[in-house]
Design an enzyme around this catalytic site. Structure first.
Site, short mmCIF file in Angstrom:
data_model
loop_
_atom_site.label_atom_id
_atom_site.label_comp_id
_atom_site.label_asym_id
_atom_site.label_seq_id
_atom_site.Cartn_x
_atom_site.Cartn_y
_atom_site.Cartn_z
N CYS A 161 0.84 -1.19 0.00
CA CYS A 161 0.00 0.00 0.00
C CYS A 161 0.88 1.24 0.00
O CYS A 161 1.73 1.42 0.88
CB CYS A 161 -0.91 -0.02 1.22
N HIS A 162 0.68 2.10 -0.97
CA HIS A 162 1.52 3.29 -1.14
C HIS A 162 1.37 4.27 0.01
O HIS A 162 2.26 5.07 0.28
CB HIS A 162 1.17 3.96 -2.47
N ASN A 163 0.24 4.23 0.73
CA ASN A 163 0.08 5.14 1.87
C ASN A 163 1.05 4.83 2.99
O ASN A 163 1.34 5.70 3.82
CB ASN A 163 -1.35 5.05 2.42
N VAL A 165 4.24 3.09 2.46
CA VAL A 165 5.63 3.12 1.99
C VAL A 165 5.73 3.82 0.65
O VAL A 165 4.74 3.93 -0.08
CB VAL A 165 6.21 1.69 1.82
N ASN A 317 6.50 7.58 3.07
CA ASN A 317 6.59 8.38 1.85
C ASN A 317 7.42 9.62 2.11
O ASN A 317 7.14 10.41 3.01
CB ASN A 317 5.19 8.77 1.37
#
Length: 460
Positions: A161-163, A165, A317
């Site tokens: 999940c981009h949220n 990492v 991020n």
């Protein structure tokens, strides 16, 4: 291009190897950006260098490594929730675990592609099915598929999940899994959450309300907020994706195309991007007066100068889709390579701590829209130094290449993610994937060859 089918075993949910903290972790304002509500992928290829192929216990070793890694990265074993009324995400550290899939494919590594650069063949066969890539609430945050090839080689595809990492953080986690799977006692780099370092200066953007305590978390699967698009680009048929390699020869040629001090001081990223941007705009045939822009992703890990700095081990991020170089198509294409490089350098210098904080404030207020990719925009991101070449499966295997497969669909035509690779001679290169309509691709190939050949033969 070769085609094959991966035969997958049933997905397994792997929990942390030991008890972990039961808590709620806040994400940064950058993490909570609506545009990051999706899963991103990293694919890594390993060549077998001993008779007999991969060890029989490889899958079980990887599951052990994953379970151990989730002790250190325990938020990754949790699930995302949305703070009611604030459209801000938190991680509920439930220790529910991550998904592991073992697969086999009757194909040899040598058949896939040489060099191993995007687009990777049958890429969907190498990755776990996570369902809707933009639905992230209440789902596992990490999916790992191990695909054994008929030659004894192995492909690892990690989707996260981009949220939680970015690409750099994802490679850090994968390295931890592999190190622990090989029997290393502790991670080489200990993870640090520290999301407050990338929080807005506005009040109350990082605290978790009492109602969001673990025992009070909602269980319903909230719908993710999707970014609004004000305009859409024309739809193209027959899109073609190719990767263009820039090794020492090409970099030297481009450097010769810049005068004096600019040539010696320009980074490899600036040289490649200046050439690629000009050639892409020329190939697409924009009207001369049309304003075109390149959007530069900036990694705050190296450029964040506020104290405290982002520490080693930070895996959230930290890459801002930050600053832009903006010019008319005529000025860019008729101008020199040096002018394009100067525009890029000016754009990079716009990224300051103050600029970053202003972006975080806008994100916190849900007012950040970023540059318009659908109106002459082109986004570039450099993942060539994310460290994936240091990944190790064991003495029986050697790293053969890999990286992100990049965006899909129409977004693929609007962005490029640079990855490291080795050419057919084994020399280090940077691969620049480019997705264009078939006719434009032919023009781009001619343009980029002309630029590198012209400066290679120049005496500048």
């Amino acid at each position: 291009m070769v085609t094959f089918t991966a035969h997958r075993r049933k997905p397994e949910l792997v929990a942390p190897a030991r008890a972990t903290a039961r808590e709620v972790r806040s994400l940064s304002d950058l993490d909570s950006s609506p545009g990051l509500r999706q899963y991103i992928t990293e694919i890594e290829f390993f060549r077998c260098r001993v008779p007999g192929g991969a060890p029989e216990q490889l899958a079980s070793s990887l599951k052990v490594g994953l379970a151990e890694a989730l002790v250190y990265y325990y938020p990754v074993a949790g699930r995302l929730r949305e703070v009611p009324g604030r459209k801000k995400l938190v991680v509920d550290c439930t220790a529910e675990g991550a998904v592991f899939v073992e697969a086999h494919a009757n194909v040899r590594l040598e058949e896939l592609k040489k060099p191993l650069v995007p687009p990777y063949p049958c890429v969907e066969e190498l990755m776990c099915d996570v369902g809707d890539l933009t639905t992230v609430i209440g789902k596992p945050l990490l999916y790992l598929q191990m695909t054994q090839l008929s030659c004894g080689g192995v492909v690892l595809a990690i989707r996260m999940c981009h949220n939680v990492v970015d690409g750099f953080g994802m490679v850090q986690i994968l390295r931890c899994i592999l190190d622990l799977a090989r029997g290393q006692p502790v991670p080489a780099v200990f993870p640090l959450w520290e999301r407050h370092l990338l929080a807005s200066s506005l009040p109350d953007t990082t605290s978790v309300p009492a109602a969001m305590a673990p025992e009070n978390l909602p269980t319903d699967d909230a719908k993710p907020m999707k970014p609004k698009m004000t305009s859409m680009p024309p739809q193209f048929d027959e899109l073609v994706t190719k990767s263009f390699l820039f090794g020492a020869k090409e970099i030297t040629a481009l450097r010769r195309g810049l005068p004096g001090r600019l040539g010696s001081s320009s980074t490899v990223f600036e040289l490649i991007t200046a050439a690629v941007w000009r050639c892409r705009v020329a190939a697409l045939g924009y009207a001369p007066h049309k304003r075109v822009r390149v959007i530069l992703a900036k990694n705050a890990r190296g450029s964040w100068k506020r104290e405290p700095r982002l520490p080693p081990g930070f895996y959230g991020n930290a890459v801002f889709g930050a600053t832009t170089a903006d010019v008319t198509a005529d000025e860019l294409c008729r101008g020199s390579l040096a002018r394009a490089a100067e525009l890029l350098r000016e754009a990079k210098l716009k990224f300051t701590d103050e600029y970053a904080m202003s972006v975080l404030d806008l994100v916190a207020r849900n007012e950040y829209r970023g540059a318009d990719l659908f109106d002459g925009g082109f986004a570039v991101s450099d993942m060539s130094r994310c460290g994936n070449e240091s990944l190790e499966l064991g003495g029986w295997a050697e790293y053969a290449g890999g990286g992100t497969p990049g965006a899909a669909g129409i977004l693929a035509t609007l962005s490029s993610i640079y990855v490291s690779c080795k050419d057919t001679n084994g020399d280090e290169c940077i691969a620049v994937p480019m997705c264009l309509p078939e006719l434009a691709m032919g023009k781009f190939m001619s343009q980029i060859a002309a630029v590198t050949n012209m400066f290679a033969s120049s005496s500048m």
